[in-house]
Design a protein around this motif. Structure first.
Motif, PDB file in Angstrom:
ATOM      1  N   ALA A  95      24.390   3.399 -62.763  1.00  0.00           N
ATOM      2  CA  ALA A  95      24.936   4.757 -62.789  1.00  0.00           C
ATOM      3  C   ALA A  95      24.211   5.654 -61.780  1.00  0.00           C
ATOM      4  O   ALA A  95      24.828   6.481 -61.101  1.00  0.00           O
ATOM      5  CB  ALA A  95      24.812   5.340 -64.199  1.00  0.00           C
ATOM      6  N   LEU A 106      25.571   4.976 -58.300  1.00  0.00           N
ATOM      7  CA  LEU A 106      26.853   5.646 -58.064  1.00  0.00           C
ATOM      8  C   LEU A 106      26.650   7.136 -57.855  1.00  0.00           C
ATOM      9  O   LEU A 106      27.313   7.758 -57.009  1.00  0.00           O
ATOM     10  CB  LEU A 106      27.779   5.387 -59.254  1.00  0.00           C
ATOM     11  CG  LEU A 106      28.253   3.953 -59.456  1.00  0.00           C
ATOM     12  CD1 LEU A 106      29.144   3.851 -60.691  1.00  0.00           C
ATOM     13  CD2 LEU A 106      29.016   3.444 -58.225  1.00  0.00           C
ATOM     14  N   PHE A 142      25.618   8.024 -54.289  1.00  0.00           N
ATOM     15  CA  PHE A 142      26.735   8.070 -53.353  1.00  0.00           C
ATOM     16  C   PHE A 142      27.544   9.364 -53.544  1.00  0.00           C
ATOM     17  O   PHE A 142      28.033   9.950 -52.566  1.00  0.00           O
ATOM     18  CB  PHE A 142      27.641   6.853 -53.534  1.00  0.00           C
ATOM     19  CG  PHE A 142      27.056   5.585 -52.998  1.00  0.00           C
ATOM     20  CD1 PHE A 142      26.901   5.382 -51.630  1.00  0.00           C
ATOM     21  CD2 PHE A 142      26.644   4.577 -53.842  1.00  0.00           C
ATOM     22  CE1 PHE A 142      26.361   4.212 -51.125  1.00  0.00           C
ATOM     23  CE2 PHE A 142      26.100   3.403 -53.359  1.00  0.00           C
ATOM     24  CZ  PHE A 142      25.945   3.220 -51.983  1.00  0.00           C
ATOM     25  N   ALA A 143      27.681   9.795 -54.792  1.00  0.00           N
ATOM     26  CA  ALA A 143      28.423  11.035 -55.050  1.00  0.00           C
ATOM     27  C   ALA A 143      27.710  12.236 -54.445  1.00  0.00           C
ATOM     28  O   ALA A 143      28.334  13.123 -53.841  1.00  0.00           O
ATOM     29  CB  ALA A 143      28.599  11.209 -56.561  1.00  0.00           C
TER      30      ALA A 143
END
Length: 841
Positions: A51, A54, A57-58
């Motif tokens: 998590a 991810l 990257f966000a």
């Protein structure tokens, strides 16, 4: 640096009421212990790391989008609470809509400005470490760098924005934190803000990158130091594998539980009268700690090894030279490291797969009941013709021979049946009948009759056997299948040496390949090394491809497989030096054999600073002993005998093969130290008795049919078949992987150069034909005994003494095996001068 503190003695209480203090301490400890079990779950850590990856990257996407849409989204976020979330989401132009706009707003406009781009890589690195248990970068060091740069660059850009009064247009470059810092220092020191920024940046570079500065001190003369003089470096770094985070957290939990248990015990004992503890006698220690342990790299190491895990560092004060073994073990345990794993030198090594070998399943033996019954009747009829009655007979079908067990009637002499061996072979029209009278452990007599259709035993079938795959032997070797079709597996480490014999073409070379393949399929390169001696130069050449994985060689040797006789002698003597060195290490470690020693080293009970190391097994394979004995004789026999006598305990094992098992090749001193013997078919009963101490090897049928003797047992086996392309594929598979930098280096050994012989040369004792022999040798430029025999018509003994005298005088070189000696004098004029000097002595 984390200190390595040892709790050798309990500390005395410093308060008047220790029981009350312990109660309060226990309660305070219990009150702050929060340790949910799900936090230790590897699945939770993996999910959290995924998590976080991810999210990194966000964040990167949101920041990059803010460079183009930030100004428009700023008003949307600032007026967020004036409307609904859905309406604000529609108005947001960030690529991640309202969520991305909020992230970019706080990171870039409120906090770090353009330095917010440090955040996604740090998040990604933390996520990678949580998922894969290893670091891409030195996370702690890079985090410190990013935090400073965010503050420093933000302050610099904030000051520029403040002076240019462009906060509205370029405020996102510095962020809110940088702008406020610049605003504060401008009000305090004015233009001195520039000096502060330059000074702080330079100071950070100086310490962070550990830059050297000139001291300006004159070079002082060194004062003599009192004894003892310590010349060691104060820091000794030993690289060992570190414990992972999960295991470290488990250890932390265990320590907390231990502390809690101690506090509860104090509560129980507070009503009892105080007992003065008996403290163990503590050794005298220096004023400073003896050593400290840290799991953090030093400043210099961080720059060069950012992609490596921290190392286990032992710092030693100048008052200490070496840690003893107990201190080393305690230091390793306190640092949280596990057992030493020698396989980590080649962590990606893959064992050979069975698909590299051919199944050879199309030649299975099949004997019907009619054939067995016919053979039984022939055996019974032949024995009855000589008045021998049989009470019972049964057959066991093997891959090569069928064993017929007969129980003679009472009163029949075994020797009478034994004498009918040739008659039974004649009646069965079979070659290679062997009678076992009696069968060990049974009340019967065995008659081995070769099968008309033999089974080819493939090496793949025996290596795939469950007994081999689950074997717990140190050096498992598959010999073949017995008459009862059972796979026989031996432990070369317990034999401890193997003597092989067999005539040409009977399967001896295939047997050696099977032995080597068995070990290659079962051992890691860190656990085993081969010393291959191949006088024929072609039998073992395929194994040169695994030189950097499994072979051992002398330093500066061109080839790891030894073919030259002189190099064989040097290698054998080098192994004797290795044997003596290993025995010294075993003596210091109080171990009786290599297995105990390596177990201690793996458990970190032996200190590498004292020369201790993990030692692999060494298997010496000699393909043709007869050739070596013929060319080198005693030079080969003595080191082989010494290794056979002593090398078992330190993990050096010998496998010696020969085509000619005669008494001048397999001498008594060699034979006495090879309890395990293996014989393929030989040409005579005398050779069979030489190798096995009994007959029977001359009656084998060849093609891998063999007898194995260990102690008093004699077992008939069918050797597995391995073809040359199969061996080549296995060696290619191993050699194609990453190996060590070179072959395993044996101790350096140099043979005698003959200098002492020249000093002992006495001209008064020279032969009457010495000068004539010298002129003959120089004239023909060939230093051989046979030349002196032919030209001077002498016997071998006198010619041999002459060649020794010529060597002592410096006319010919030393013995070089089958090669002719080198002639050191190149012309007759130089020879006459040398002879004149010798005559004048």
């Amino acid at each position: 640096m984390a200190q390595n503190t040892y709790k050798n003695t309990p500390k005395e209480p410093q308060v008047e009421n220790p029981a009350a203090a312990s109660k309060s301490k226990a309660k305070s400890v219990k009150s702050i212990k929060i340790n949910p079990t799900f936090l230790q779950d590897p699945k939770f850590k993996f999910s959290l790391g995924f998590a976080l990856m991810l999210f990194s990257f966000a964040v990167l996407t949101a920041l990059f989008s803010a460079l183009f849409t930030g100004k428009a989204d700023q008003s949307v976020v600032e007026s967020l609470w004036n409307g609904t979330l859905r309406e604000s989401g529609k108005e947001a132009e960030n690529w991640l809509k309202l969520g991305g706009a909020i992230i970019a707003y706080f990171l870039m406009y409120k906090w770090f400005g353009i330095c917010s781009f440090f955040v996604p890589p740090l998040l990604f690195a933390a996520a990678y470490r949580a998922i894969f248990k290893k670091s891409l970068i030195n996370l702690n060091r890079i985090t410190r760098f990013a935090v400073f740069m965010a503050l420093w660059v933000g302050s610099l850009l904030g000051y520029v924005v403040y002076l240019s009064e462009a906060e509205t247009s370029f405020g996102f470059l510095s962020g809110g934190i940088g702008y406020e810092i610049a605003f504060f220092f401008h009000d305090m020191i004015g233009w001195g803000t520039w000096l502060l920024l330059v000074f702080s940046g330079g100071l950070f570079m100086l310490y962070f990158f550990d830059l050297s500065v000139p001291t300006g001190k004159p070079k002082e003369e060194k004062q003599p130091t009192p004894e003892p003089v310590i010349t060691e470096k104060p820091i000794i770094t030993t690289s060992v594998p570190l414990i992972d985070e999960e295991e470290f957290e488990k250890n932390q939990q265990a320590e907390e539980l231990d502390e809690e248990t101690d506090e509860e015990n104090l509560e129980i004992l507070d009503q009892q009268p105080p007992v003065t503890p008996v403290l163990p006698e503590t050794p005298k220690i220096p004023a400073e700690p003896a050593f400290t342990v840290t799991n953090t790299p030093t400043q210099a190491q961080e720059e060069d090894e950012q992609d490596k895990e921290p190392e286990f560092v032992i710092e030693k004060t100048p008052t200490e030279i070496l840690l003893d073994d107990d201190d080393y073990q305690r230091a390793a345990l306190n640092a949280g490291v596990g057992d030493y794993d020698p396989k980590l030198d080649l962590p990606s090594y893959a064992y050979p797969i069975l698909d590299l070998l051919q199944p050879h399943t199309g030649n299975n033996v099949h004997i019907n009941n009619e054939e067995l019954a016919a053979n039984k009747d022939k055996i019974v009829d032949t024995l009855s013709q000589y008045g021998i009655a049989i009470s019972n007979i049964k057959a066991t079908v093997g891959p090569t021979v069928t064993l017929y067990e007969i129980v003679p009637a009472p009163g029949v002499r075994i020797s009478k049946i034994k004498s009918l061996e040739d008659d039974i072979a004649l009646s069965l029209a079979a070659l290679g009948i062997r009678i076992i009278a009696p069968i060990p452990g049974k009340g019967s007599i065995g008659i081995e009759v070769p099968n008309k259709n033999r089974e080819m035993v493939s090496i793949r079938s025996v290596l795939a056997n469950e007994r081999f795959l689950k074997s717990d032997k140190e050096l498992p070797v598959v010999l073949g299948k017995t008459i009862s079709n059972e796979v026989l597996i031996i432990d070369l480490a317990k034999m401890p040496h193997l003597l092989m014999a067999g005539a040409t073409g009977q399967g001896k070379s295939v047997g050696l390949n099977v032995l080597l393949a068995s070990l290659l399929y079962s051992k890691h390169p860190s656990q085993l090394k081969f010393v291959l001696v191949d006088p024929k130069k072609v039998e073992l050449s395929l194994f040169s491809k695994i030189e950097r994985h499994f072979l051992a060689a002398l330093p500066n040797s061109e080839e790891a497989i030894i073919t030259d006789t002189k190099k064989v002698v040097n290698t054998l003597n080098s192994l004797c030096i290795e044997m003596d060195t290993r025995y010294d290490l075993l003596k210091e470690a109080n171990c009786r054999n290599l297995r105990e020693y390596n177990t201690k080293f793996v458990e970190r009970k032996l200190n590498p600073e004292k020369g201790h190391k993990f030692m692999p097994y060494i298997v010496l394979v000699i393909d043709e002993l007869a050739d070596l004995m013929m060319t080198a004789g005693k030079e080969v026999e003595q080191p082989i005998a010494r290794l056979a006598q002593l090398a078992r305990a330190i993990g050096i094992h010998l496998v010696v093969a020969t085509q000619r098992p005669s008494v001048n090749v397999i001498t008594g001193i060699i034979k006495a130290n090879f309890p395990a013997r293996l014989s393929f078919r030989v040409t005579s009963k005398v050779d069979s008795r030489t190798i096995l101490d009994t007959g029977g090897a001359e009656q084998l049928v060849g093609q891998g049919d063999m007898l194995f003797s260990q102690g008093s047992d004699l077992i008939r086996l069918q050797c597995p078949f391995v073809d040359t392309p199969e061996v080549e594929r296995v060696c290619d598979f191993i050699g194609g992987q990453r190996g060590y930098d070179s072959a395993y280096l044996l101790p350096e050994y140099e043979g005698e150069d003959g200098g002492s012989d020249k000093a002992e040369f006495d001209p008064s004792e020279r032969d009457a034909l010495f000068e004539e022999a010298a002129r003959t040798i120089v004239l023909h430029q060939q230093g051989s005994t046979s030349l002196i025999q032919r030209k001077l018509k002498l016997g071998y003994n006198r010619a041999g003494r002459l060649i020794d005298q010529l060597e002592s005088a410096g006319i010919v070189g030393p013995f070089e095996g089958s090669k002719a000696r080198e002639v050191l004098i190149k012309d007759e004029y130089a020879l006459e001068q040398l002879l004149r000097k010798i005559s004048e002595k």
